[in-house]
Design an enzyme around this catalytic site. Structure first.
Site, PDB file in Angstrom:
ATOM      1  N   GLU A  96      84.524  -1.399 -41.039  1.00 25.58           N
ATOM      2  CA  GLU A  96      83.118  -1.083 -41.267  1.00 25.58           C
ATOM      3  C   GLU A  96      82.930   0.274 -41.918  1.00 25.58           C
ATOM      4  O   GLU A  96      83.735   1.180 -41.762  1.00 25.58           O
ATOM      5  CB  GLU A  96      82.373  -1.108 -39.939  1.00 25.58           C
ATOM      6  CG  GLU A  96      82.361  -2.513 -39.386  1.00 25.58           C
ATOM      7  CD  GLU A  96      81.502  -2.613 -38.171  1.00 25.58           C
ATOM      8  OE1 GLU A  96      81.418  -3.708 -37.620  1.00 25.58           O
ATOM      9  OE2 GLU A  96      80.904  -1.604 -37.772  1.00 25.58           O
ATOM     10  N   CYS A 109      80.495   7.196 -43.448  1.00 24.25           N
ATOM     11  CA  CYS A 109      81.661   7.200 -42.558  1.00 24.25           C
ATOM     12  C   CYS A 109      82.609   6.098 -43.018  1.00 24.25           C
ATOM     13  O   CYS A 109      82.264   4.927 -43.040  1.00 24.25           O
ATOM     14  CB  CYS A 109      81.208   6.949 -41.129  1.00 24.25           C
ATOM     15  SG  CYS A 109      82.574   6.959 -39.983  1.00 24.25           S
ATOM     16  N   CYS A 116      94.239   0.777 -35.142  1.00 22.79           N
ATOM     17  CA  CYS A 116      94.879   2.094 -35.055  1.00 22.79           C
ATOM     18  C   CYS A 116      95.995   2.022 -34.026  1.00 22.79           C
ATOM     19  O   CYS A 116      95.849   1.387 -32.981  1.00 22.79           O
ATOM     20  CB  CYS A 116      93.862   3.157 -34.641  1.00 22.79           C
ATOM     21  SG  CYS A 116      94.565   4.827 -34.552  1.00 22.79           S
ATOM     22  N   CYS A 120      94.074   5.795 -28.165  1.00 25.53           N
ATOM     23  CA  CYS A 120      93.302   6.723 -27.329  1.00 25.53           C
ATOM     24  C   CYS A 120      92.563   5.891 -26.275  1.00 25.53           C
ATOM     25  O   CYS A 120      92.037   4.809 -26.584  1.00 25.53           O
ATOM     26  CB  CYS A 120      92.324   7.526 -28.176  1.00 25.53           C
ATOM     27  SG  CYS A 120      93.178   8.564 -29.396  1.00 25.53           S
ATOM     28  N   CYS A 123      88.833   4.570 -26.872  1.00 21.14           N
ATOM     29  CA  CYS A 123      88.481   4.102 -28.222  1.00 21.14           C
ATOM     30  C   CYS A 123      88.829   2.631 -28.358  1.00 21.14           C
ATOM     31  O   CYS A 123      89.988   2.246 -28.185  1.00 21.14           O
ATOM     32  CB  CYS A 123      89.249   4.932 -29.249  1.00 21.14           C
ATOM     33  SG  CYS A 123      89.065   4.292 -30.927  1.00 21.14           S
ATOM     34  N   CYS A 345      78.023   4.546 -32.634  1.00 21.58           N
ATOM     35  CA  CYS A 345      79.424   4.633 -32.247  1.00 21.58           C
ATOM     36  C   CYS A 345      79.702   3.873 -30.957  1.00 21.58           C
ATOM     37  O   CYS A 345      78.953   3.970 -30.008  1.00 21.58           O
ATOM     38  CB  CYS A 345      79.758   6.100 -32.046  1.00 21.58           C
ATOM     39  SG  CYS A 345      81.407   6.350 -31.519  1.00 21.58           S
TER      40      CYS A 345
END
Ligand code: SAH
Ligand code: SF4
Length: 383
Positions: A96, A109, A116, A120, A123, A345
């Protein structure tokens, strides 16, 4: 369109690489500048529209080259002007891109990877694992698509994107070469002409790559800190075990000092209720960052299912902000934008194709971390 072809995708070539491409074709290097303007200034993806290029060369280009951005799966526009695109990349995953207009700026952004690998704990992108690196065309293509969507006349596009933050999905420093080339295109006058101060790379702290970054560029740097000591940071950002604070902070400081005067590090601090939002953490932060020129951006955690974390109360956030502010730090708090289109977010929208593909399963991933930065009133006592 994401089907692989043997044609060279000119969208992803820096000026230097495009010049080399034309040289190989037996053409003059200045063609690169002409073509770049058509691609990046006018959003053109069809060689026939390039009226200052001879028909012979256009025909030649059609055979060996193309201009192809990632496929737009959806575009949503929020009541507050925020726009969000879901784009499909070559690996089949979706990532996105979010556009936030605010105070005359347009911040985009941008994602650098599908998924990933760094895991983390707070996340949801990290929870999905790694799927693929984005190519230069897929990264710069996000800027291309965003600007194109603002063009009122076909074949032209507004420079709606004035700032770029590499804060979407993925760890940009683990897709180093493609991210660096993309940032070169963002800053090139023949590309998007964005100043180096307005292109920000956010990292969770890949120390050797921060050092390498300083050798090749001078964009703004944001560090995802999230904790003021190694014990807590290693829980939240496992990469900290490899590159702890005593090596990470000097690397960031060195990068910033290489940028010259009046440049500072942005510290991102995702606030997790009762985990890293207590006065003792603020006190540790005050000491830890004492000799680093920085501004601190507090990001209230955006929950996702089974995360195990909660967002702190506004009072806890303000208490934390107050303490840092009184110690002389510049502190802002991010507020969600585009909530009606799930662009805040932590909201689930993007999809990463399961790497095994055995079940053709798609996994929801964390929505992009794009939010406006505003200073909360320090003395407001709303809960
Ligand atoms: N990998 C890079 C850039 C992408 S993440 C990095 O970690 O810096 C961009 C930001 O999103 C990070 O600062 C991270 O803290 C934040 N983030 C991730 N998940 C979040 C969530 N659920 N709520 C709030 N912020 C989150
Ligand atoms: Fe990766 Fe950044 Fe998410 Fe950590 S916060 S898992 S580095 S995208």
């Amino acid at each position: 369109m994401t089907n692989a072809t043997s044609k060279t995708n000119l969208l992803g070539l820096t000026q230097q690489k495009l010049e080399a491409f034309f040289e190989q074709l037996g053409e003059k290097r200045f063609r690169a500048g002409q073509i770049m303007k058509w691609i990046h200034h006018y959003g053109v993806d069809n060689f026939d529209e390039m009226t200052n290029v001879s028909k012979v060369l256009r025909e030649k280009l059609k055979v060996c080259a193309e201009i192809r951005g990632p496929e737009v799966v959806s575009e949503d526009i929020s009541r507050d002007g925020t726009r969000k695109w879901v784009v499909r990349v070559a690996s089949g995953s979706c990532v996105e891109t979010v556009y936030i207009p605010q105070n005359g700026r347009g911040t985009l952004c941008v994602s650098s990877q599908a998924g990933c690998a760094l895991d983390c704990s707070f996340c949801s992108t990290g929870k999905q694992g790694f799927n693929s690196d984005l190519s230069v065309a897929e990264i710069i293509g996000q800027v291309w698509i965003a600007n194109k969507s603002f063009g009122s006349v076909p074949g032209t596009m507004d420079r709606a994107v004035t700032n770029v933050v590499m804060m979407g999905m993925g760890e940009p420093l683990l897709n180093f070469d493609n991210v660096v080339d993309s940032m070169l295109l963002m800053m090139d006058d023949l590309g998007y002409g964005i100043s180096k101060r307005k292109v920000t790379l956010s990292t969770s702290g890949v120390v050797p790559m921060i050092e390498k970054l300083g050798e090749v560029t001078d964009v703004a740097l944001a560090l995802s800190l999230h904790a003021p000591n190694n014990a807590l940071r290693s829980q939240l950002v496992p990469l900290n075990k490899k590159y702890p604070l005593e090596v990470l902070l000097p690397a960031c400081k060195k990068y910033i000092s290489g940028l010259g005067e009046k440049r500072s590090l942005t510290i991102e601090y995702t606030m997790l209720k009762d985990v890293n939002d207590l006065p003792e953490h603020a006190a540790e932060m005050i000491e830890l960052l004492r000799d680093i020129p920085c501004k601190i951006n507090l990001i209230p955690f955006n929950p996702f299912p089974h995360s195990g974390y909660e967002r702190p109360s506004n009072n806890a956030i303000r208490r934390f902000q107050d303490m840092l502010h009184q110690a002389g730090y510049n502190v802002t708090v991010r507020t969600p934008r585009g909530e009606d289109i799930d662009a805040a977010c932590g909201q689930l929208v993007g999809q990463v194709m399961d790497r095994t593909r055995r079940s053709e399963r798609y996994i929801a991933v964390r929505q992009l971390a794009v939010e406006a930065e505003v200073v909360l009133p320090l003395r407001d006592s709303n809960p």
